[in-house]
Design a protein around this motif. Structure first.
Motif, PDB file in Angstrom:
ATOM      1  N   ILE A 411       0.859  -1.182   0.000  1.00  0.00           N
ATOM      2  CA  ILE A 411       0.000   0.000   0.000  1.00  0.00           C
ATOM      3  C   ILE A 411       0.896   1.232   0.000  1.00  0.00           C
ATOM      4  CG2 ILE A 411      -1.730   1.314   1.311  1.00  0.00           C
ATOM      5  CD1 ILE A 411      -2.819  -1.349   0.260  1.00  0.00           C
ATOM      6  N   VAL A 412       0.668   2.112  -0.971  1.00  0.00           N
ATOM      7  CA  VAL A 412       1.393   3.389  -0.970  1.00  0.00           C
ATOM      8  C   VAL A 412       0.396   4.504  -0.714  1.00  0.00           C
ATOM      9  CG1 VAL A 412       3.298   2.656  -2.468  1.00  0.00           C
ATOM     10  CG2 VAL A 412       1.218   3.566  -3.510  1.00  0.00           C
ATOM     11  N   ALA A 413       0.693   5.341   0.256  1.00  0.00           N
ATOM     12  CA  ALA A 413      -0.229   6.439   0.580  1.00  0.00           C
ATOM     13  C   ALA A 413       0.498   7.491   1.394  1.00  0.00           C
ATOM     14  CB  ALA A 413      -1.421   5.910   1.374  1.00  0.00           C
ATOM     15  N   PRO A 414       0.172   8.756   1.172  1.00  0.00           N
ATOM     16  CA  PRO A 414       0.725   9.799   2.031  1.00  0.00           C
ATOM     17  C   PRO A 414       0.185   9.608   3.451  1.00  0.00           C
ATOM     18  CG  PRO A 414      -0.968  10.696   0.575  1.00  0.00           C
ATOM     19  CD  PRO A 414      -0.758   9.276   0.168  1.00  0.00           C
ATOM     20  N   SER A 415       0.987   9.945   4.442  1.00  0.00           N
ATOM     21  CA  SER A 415       0.592   9.689   5.827  1.00  0.00           C
ATOM     22  C   SER A 415      -0.577  10.570   6.256  1.00  0.00           C
ATOM     23  CB  SER A 415       1.789   9.910   6.756  1.00  0.00           C
ATOM     24  OG  SER A 415       2.180  11.275   6.697  1.00  0.00           O
ATOM     25  N   ILE A 416      -0.703  11.700   5.582  1.00  0.00           N
ATOM     26  CA  ILE A 416      -1.783  12.627   5.917  1.00  0.00           C
ATOM     27  C   ILE A 416      -2.512  13.006   4.633  1.00  0.00           C
ATOM     28  CG2 ILE A 416      -2.347  14.922   6.864  1.00  0.00           C
ATOM     29  CD1 ILE A 416       0.348  14.687   8.435  1.00  0.00           C
ATOM     30  N   ARG A 417      -3.834  12.925   4.694  1.00  0.00           N
ATOM     31  CA  ARG A 417      -4.607  13.312   3.509  1.00  0.00           C
ATOM     32  C   ARG A 417      -5.793  14.126   3.999  1.00  0.00           C
ATOM     33  NH1 ARG A 417      -5.692   8.375   0.666  1.00  0.00           N
ATOM     34  NH2 ARG A 417      -4.065   8.521  -0.894  1.00  0.00           N
ATOM     35  N   GLY A 418      -5.917  15.351   3.484  1.00  0.00           N
ATOM     36  CA  GLY A 418      -6.987  16.235   3.945  1.00  0.00           C
ATOM     37  C   GLY A 418      -6.925  16.459   5.455  1.00  0.00           C
ATOM     38  N   ARG A 419      -5.751  16.620   5.921  1.00  0.00           N
ATOM     39  CA  ARG A 419      -5.467  16.838   7.350  1.00  0.00           C
ATOM     40  C   ARG A 419      -5.839  15.642   8.249  1.00  0.00           C
ATOM     41  NH1 ARG A 419      -7.748  22.823   8.212  1.00  0.00           N
ATOM     42  NH2 ARG A 419      -8.955  22.196   6.417  1.00  0.00           N
ATOM     43  N   LEU A 420      -6.113  14.530   7.650  1.00  0.00           N
ATOM     44  CA  LEU A 420      -6.473  13.350   8.435  1.00  0.00           C
ATOM     45  C   LEU A 420      -5.371  12.292   8.312  1.00  0.00           C
ATOM     46  CD1 LEU A 420     -10.239  13.106   7.433  1.00  0.00           C
ATOM     47  CD2 LEU A 420      -9.343  13.688   9.707  1.00  0.00           C
ATOM     48  N   PRO A 421      -5.153  11.532   9.371  1.00  0.00           N
ATOM     49  CA  PRO A 421      -4.111  10.504   9.322  1.00  0.00           C
ATOM     50  C   PRO A 421      -4.563   9.315   8.475  1.00  0.00           C
ATOM     51  CG  PRO A 421      -5.301  10.336  11.385  1.00  0.00           C
ATOM     52  CD  PRO A 421      -5.866  11.530  10.663  1.00  0.00           C
ATOM     53  N   ILE A 422      -3.633   8.740   7.727  1.00  0.00           N
ATOM     54  CA  ILE A 422      -3.978   7.583   6.895  1.00  0.00           C
ATOM     55  C   ILE A 422      -4.147   6.331   7.744  1.00  0.00           C
ATOM     56  CG2 ILE A 422      -1.607   6.796   6.345  1.00  0.00           C
ATOM     57  CD1 ILE A 422      -4.135   7.189   3.614  1.00  0.00           C
ATOM     58  N   VAL A 423      -3.403   6.230   8.833  1.00  0.00           N
ATOM     59  CA  VAL A 423      -3.495   5.033   9.678  1.00  0.00           C
ATOM     60  C   VAL A 423      -4.488   5.276  10.812  1.00  0.00           C
ATOM     61  CG1 VAL A 423      -2.229   3.298  10.999  1.00  0.00           C
ATOM     62  CG2 VAL A 423      -1.069   4.504   9.143  1.00  0.00           C
ATOM     63  N   ARG A 424      -5.409   4.363  10.989  1.00  0.00           N
ATOM     64  CA  ARG A 424      -6.494   4.495  11.953  1.00  0.00           C
ATOM     65  C   ARG A 424      -6.538   3.289  12.892  1.00  0.00           C
ATOM     66  NH1 ARG A 424     -10.170   8.308  10.173  1.00  0.00           N
ATOM     67  NH2 ARG A 424      -9.110   9.589   8.623  1.00  0.00           N
ATOM     68  N   ARG A 474       0.826   6.625  15.717  1.00  0.00           N
ATOM     69  CA  ARG A 474       1.028   7.630  16.771  1.00  0.00           C
ATOM     70  C   ARG A 474       1.803   8.826  16.237  1.00  0.00           C
ATOM     71  NH1 ARG A 474       1.632   2.907  19.866  1.00  0.00           N
ATOM     72  NH2 ARG A 474       3.903   2.956  19.627  1.00  0.00           N
ATOM     73  N   GLU A 475       2.827   8.518  15.467  1.00  0.00           N
ATOM     74  CA  GLU A 475       3.665   9.583  14.910  1.00  0.00           C
ATOM     75  C   GLU A 475       2.843  10.513  14.008  1.00  0.00           C
ATOM     76  OE1 GLU A 475       7.416   7.962  13.399  1.00  0.00           O
ATOM     77  OE2 GLU A 475       7.513   9.669  12.038  1.00  0.00           O
ATOM     78  N   ILE A 476       1.987   9.909  13.183  1.00  0.00           N
ATOM     79  CA  ILE A 476       1.149  10.728  12.292  1.00  0.00           C
ATOM     80  C   ILE A 476       0.146  11.546  13.118  1.00  0.00           C
ATOM     81  CG2 ILE A 476      -0.479  10.707  10.363  1.00  0.00           C
ATOM     82  CD1 ILE A 476       0.780   7.953   9.553  1.00  0.00           C
ATOM     83  N   CYS A 477      -0.435  10.904  14.105  1.00  0.00           N
ATOM     84  CA  CYS A 477      -1.470  11.578  14.893  1.00  0.00           C
ATOM     85  C   CYS A 477      -0.890  12.715  15.745  1.00  0.00           C
ATOM     86  CB  CYS A 477      -2.234  10.585  15.758  1.00  0.00           C
ATOM     87  SG  CYS A 477      -3.358   9.558  14.783  1.00  0.00           S
ATOM     88  N   ARG A 478       0.401  12.628  16.007  1.00  0.00           N
ATOM     89  CA  ARG A 478       1.025  13.757  16.700  1.00  0.00           C
ATOM     90  C   ARG A 478       0.930  15.021  15.841  1.00  0.00           C
ATOM     91  NH1 ARG A 478       4.602   9.926  19.183  1.00  0.00           N
ATOM     92  NH2 ARG A 478       6.150  10.059  17.533  1.00  0.00           N
ATOM     93  N   VAL A 479       0.903  14.849  14.516  1.00  0.00           N
ATOM     94  CA  VAL A 479       0.758  15.996  13.617  1.00  0.00           C
ATOM     95  C   VAL A 479      -0.715  16.348  13.406  1.00  0.00           C
ATOM     96  CG1 VAL A 479       1.262  16.883  11.300  1.00  0.00           C
ATOM     97  CG2 VAL A 479       2.853  15.267  12.410  1.00  0.00           C
ATOM     98  N   THR A 480      -1.512  15.346  13.166  1.00  0.00           N
ATOM     99  CA  THR A 480      -2.903  15.606  12.760  1.00  0.00           C
ATOM    100  C   THR A 480      -3.860  15.714  13.931  1.00  0.00           C
ATOM    101  OG1 THR A 480      -3.363  13.232  12.660  1.00  0.00           O
ATOM    102  CG2 THR A 480      -2.598  14.292  10.626  1.00  0.00           C
ATOM    103  N   GLY A 481      -3.455  15.221  15.078  1.00  0.00           N
ATOM    104  CA  GLY A 481      -4.437  15.005  16.136  1.00  0.00           C
ATOM    105  C   GLY A 481      -5.215  13.736  15.840  1.00  0.00           C
ATOM    106  N   THR A 482      -5.947  13.265  16.840  1.00  0.00           N
ATOM    107  CA  THR A 482      -6.754  12.057  16.628  1.00  0.00           C
ATOM    108  C   THR A 482      -8.107  12.459  16.067  1.00  0.00           C
ATOM    109  OG1 THR A 482      -5.645  10.952  18.443  1.00  0.00           O
ATOM    110  CG2 THR A 482      -7.788  10.045  17.776  1.00  0.00           C
ATOM    111  N   PRO A 483      -8.451  11.946  14.913  1.00  0.00           N
ATOM    112  CA  PRO A 483      -9.708  12.379  14.296  1.00  0.00           C
ATOM    113  C   PRO A 483     -10.918  11.942  15.118  1.00  0.00           C
ATOM    114  CG  PRO A 483      -8.716  10.607  13.024  1.00  0.00           C
ATOM    115  CD  PRO A 483      -7.756  10.940  14.124  1.00  0.00           C
TER     116      PRO A 483
END
Lengths: 512, 512
Positions: A411-424, A474-483
């Motif tokens: 799977i290739v995807a940017p870690s953040i898309r539309g200010r939301l984290p890709i990993v949930r 966790r690393e991504i959510c540190r940037v985006t916050g938890t949706p």
């Protein structure tokens, strides 16, 4: 209501049919025989030409409640489905099901006919507004989303029966022989339509390019075609193979592609006989470019490229990096031209491409596939159907099929898309089960499924940024916050069918 | 016992199945659906390779009383059927039916296994000694002779079910993709085997030329193939496409060819779009040569050549006299090479070639076909199955199919063969009904079926030797004398099935 093996609540039935909750990717064994269409007889001198779509629909015997199909090889340039539905509406028919290979944004034109009850529902996934409106509760029409292989399976096993197939035929003769190679609406492979032609009770070829008998090469033969109708235009050529097939120039995308290609190199799969599928997105193509360079450098002679085919893969075939292309749909004009001139560019049906219930599909032979995602969860489950707003916007395509078939699915995807984290923690919708996903690559790091422990070790050895998927999250959510979690009503607006016919998830109406 | 419409006595049943007496060429409408094979599932990583024919037969689940099939594209060079039957015998199986697309003289090797009960009978016609011995009462094995189209029909409608199909695959990969184009046993088109692969419960590909995955072009796909077995040799290349494809030099033959080509010219069919089939015999090829010259002279651009394809038709394609070849079997090496390199040389299945029960076979589109005969009667009924000694020696091939499909079917035959007249009061066996025959051409004159009154008039106008068929018969019999009628026992040793499944005649045991 039952929980499937991924913890999703699956109702007992949907649109009048019992549902089987998803268990695992490989366990269900099919029972019984392939579906069978009626025997026909056409004597010499018989004329298959009819003068209009209306006349053809009348001749087909289409009745209230029956099922029609079109193919989606003309994609968002398709005129046919809208015209058919308009004719059906004008004839006063009601309750018609659509079992096309896919439905595109251009088909939003049929929405009034869904509202009026002409169209009852969709035995296929939908792209765009129809799904969005269904998710919002603005349209009432059951939607059964299927993979490309699962759609072939459903028709071949007979769980979906197409009463009348309308086949957009870019190059057709008066007896119904056709291919998609030539003509103003050329779309290349007719891999989806081959299924419809083989299993539908009635088959109507619709063409804007009637040529003298016989059309050769024959992609769909006269023996399956009941009627032939000529229309002015099948579609808008500018949109028929419209995908932007350019390598990304975005630095994030390039970083992801670089990591992904290094994963492939580390996997040991990139050797003589390598087989590969990518989509047509910018990141996928950037991966393809890097893989191509690595193959050149290592003098690697690959086996086949697969899937929706782009000019990129055509170039690799012509350069000798692949010995064949296995093509269920052409993504661009280069691919269309290639399939018409190069016999190593093999047209394959959706059955051959990805049906799990035959003696072996091409996806089973894939070494590596590059796939996208709107969301991934920490069990590697992937969502491509809904966006993070809960709207059903995308059809599955070959996503789950290739993931299940390939030795390594990435799977290739940017870690953040539309200010939301890709990993949930939990994806909005599960399209493809995590047990069939090998690696998730973002620009912030690479997460490897435990099933590929050796690969993980090798990536670490190569000093690639391997991270536990929860750590990556966790690393991504540190940037985006938890949706904030989405809220849904109980009402099921669509079901996501796994390729074997079990239900991997449902789409519920979004709470306003 | 009932009389069919041609006055032949047809028993009520044969080999345990009720018989339908022949009525007319176009009336029977098929009921129900096409036959359906079992659904399969093959997951990634599965290995289809087995190490021997024996292992494959065991894996197939073949049991006493079941039906097997091979294709006859290797013709008299085929090794496979003999080897399979020997293995089956060694395994102790009994009562196996053979439903191959045809059986050739080389298969006389299985006669001991017929005598021992390993082989119960033939759901297909036979060429050579097996039929001869059956006719003499020296072998007891039911034989159901079918046309090429009728054989496809029987399998597709399910009146013959193939339990295990063994497909000689001249170019095959380990997953079962195959074509007949390349390799030491290349035979070109696999048009007959495509039917077996699609409808058999179990499909075994047998090859002497295993190549890397994937074989392209794919004539039979992996999705249909259960097992792959490699053997040393599939056949004797010198005999695989062995037909002598030379224009006759015999003056009688040349006279017949000259008349036949003049009939074609007079018919008005020899214009742009002309479609044509001939066999591979010397007279047929002489007709083809004359037609080719006429097309060149008249700058006529034909549509397609059809049938068993020879180098002659390949030359005509390459010269632009045809725009396509529709090829169910290759008759010589030139044809094999052409189908492997030229996409206008289209491989077609026996279904597409000639099955009366689909949405329209290629034979329906034929303008003219040149056919042979062992005997013709004064109602234009034709025998190609038995010789005038009553022995069943020949399979029907596409004879009745093309005669029923073509606008004009022309029988070419010397008036006297083995001192016997070609025209009879009553042919020994009716293969093809007279109502589908247009013209009988001998060196002594041309007989025209009353259905073609305009053509007859035109031939007279052109001062060709048109004769009433009874007059032609009398003229021939003045030379040969009237042959003594053969005497037969009541016992039926074979039935001649018309292409639609009705029984056009039976073959009875010859009185010693």
């Amino acid at each position: 209501m039952a929980l499937n093996s991924l913890g999703r609540e699956i109702p007992e039935s949907y649109a009048g049919k019992p549902l089987i909750p998803y268990g695992d990717p490989y366990a269900i064994r099919p029972q019984g025989n392939v579906a069978a269409r009626p025997l026909k007889r056409v004597n010499p001198g018989h004329n298959k030409r009819l003068s209009s779509l209306r006349e053809a629909i009348e001749a087909s015997g289409l009745k209230d409640g029956m099922t029609i199909a079109t193919h989606h090889s003309l994609r968002n340039g398709d005129f046919l489905l809208n015209r058919i539905v308009a004719e059906i509406a004008a004839m006063g028919l009601k309750g018609i099901w659509i079992a096309s290979s896919s439905v595109h944004p251009v088909h939003a034109e049929i929405i009034p006919h869904i509202k009026s009850g002409v169209i009852a529902g969709f035995q296929c996934g939908v792209n765009g507004l129809i799904g969005e409106m269904a998710t919002k509760g603005e349209l009432t029409c059951p939607i059964v989303v299927r993979t490309h292989g699962g759609r072939a399976r459903s028709v071949i096993e007979g769980s979906v029966h197409i009463d009348v197939a309308f086949i957009a035929a870019p190059c057709c003769d008066e007896y119904g022989n056709m291919n998609g190679y030539y003509g103003p609406s050329a779309c290349g492979s007719l891999g989806y339509a081959q299924i419809d032609a083989t299993y539908a009770s009635c088959v109507i070829a619709v063409t804007d390019n009637l040529v003298p008998f016989p059309v050769v090469p024959v992609s769909i033969p006269q023996t399956l075609v009941d009627y032939v109708v000529v229309v002015d235009r099948l579609g808008d050529p500018a949109k028929i193979v419209s995908t932007t097939t350019r390598v990304t120039t975005d630095p994030v995308g390039l970083q992801i592609a670089s990591y992904a290609s290094q994963v492939i190199e580390a996997s040991g799969l990139l050797r003589d006989g390598f087989s590969f599928q990518t989509g047509s997105g910018g990141i996928s193509l950037a991966v393809a470019e890097k893989v191509r360079n690595a193959m050149r450098k290592g003098s690697i002679k690959g086996s086949f490229g697969c899937g929706g085919i782009t000019g990129y893969f055509v170039d690799m075939l012509e350069e000798g990096l692949f010995s064949a292309l296995m093509d269920v749909q052409c993504f661009d004009q280069e691919a269309v031209q290639s399939i018409g001139r190069n016999r190593a560019h093999q047209e394959i049906s959706a059955d051959m491409y990805a049906n799990p219930f035959n003696a072996g599909a091409v996806v089973n032979r894939l070494d590596c596939v590059i796939l996208g995602a709107t969301e991934v969860d920490t069990s590697f489950n992937v969502n491509v159907n809904t966006e993070s707003n809960g709207y059903l916007l995308h059809n599955t395509g070959g996503h789950s099929d290739t993931a299940a078939g390939a030795k390594l699915s990435i799977i290739v995807a940017p870690s953040i898309r539309g200010r939301l984290p890709i990993v949930r923690d939990r994806v909005t919708t599960i399209t493809t089960p995590g047990e069939t996903i090998g690696v998730v690559v973002t620009e912030r790091g690479i997460a490897v499924n435990e099933k590929h422990a050796e690969l993980k070790e090798e990536l670490v050895r190569r000093k690639l940024p391997v991270k536990d998927i929860a750590e990556l999250q966790r690393e991504i959510c540190r940037v985006t916050g938890t949706p904030r979690p989405l809220e849904f009503e109980d009402e099921v607006v669509a079901v996501i069918e796994y390729r074997d016919g079990s239900i991997i998830d449902v789409v519920r109406r979004v709470k306003e």
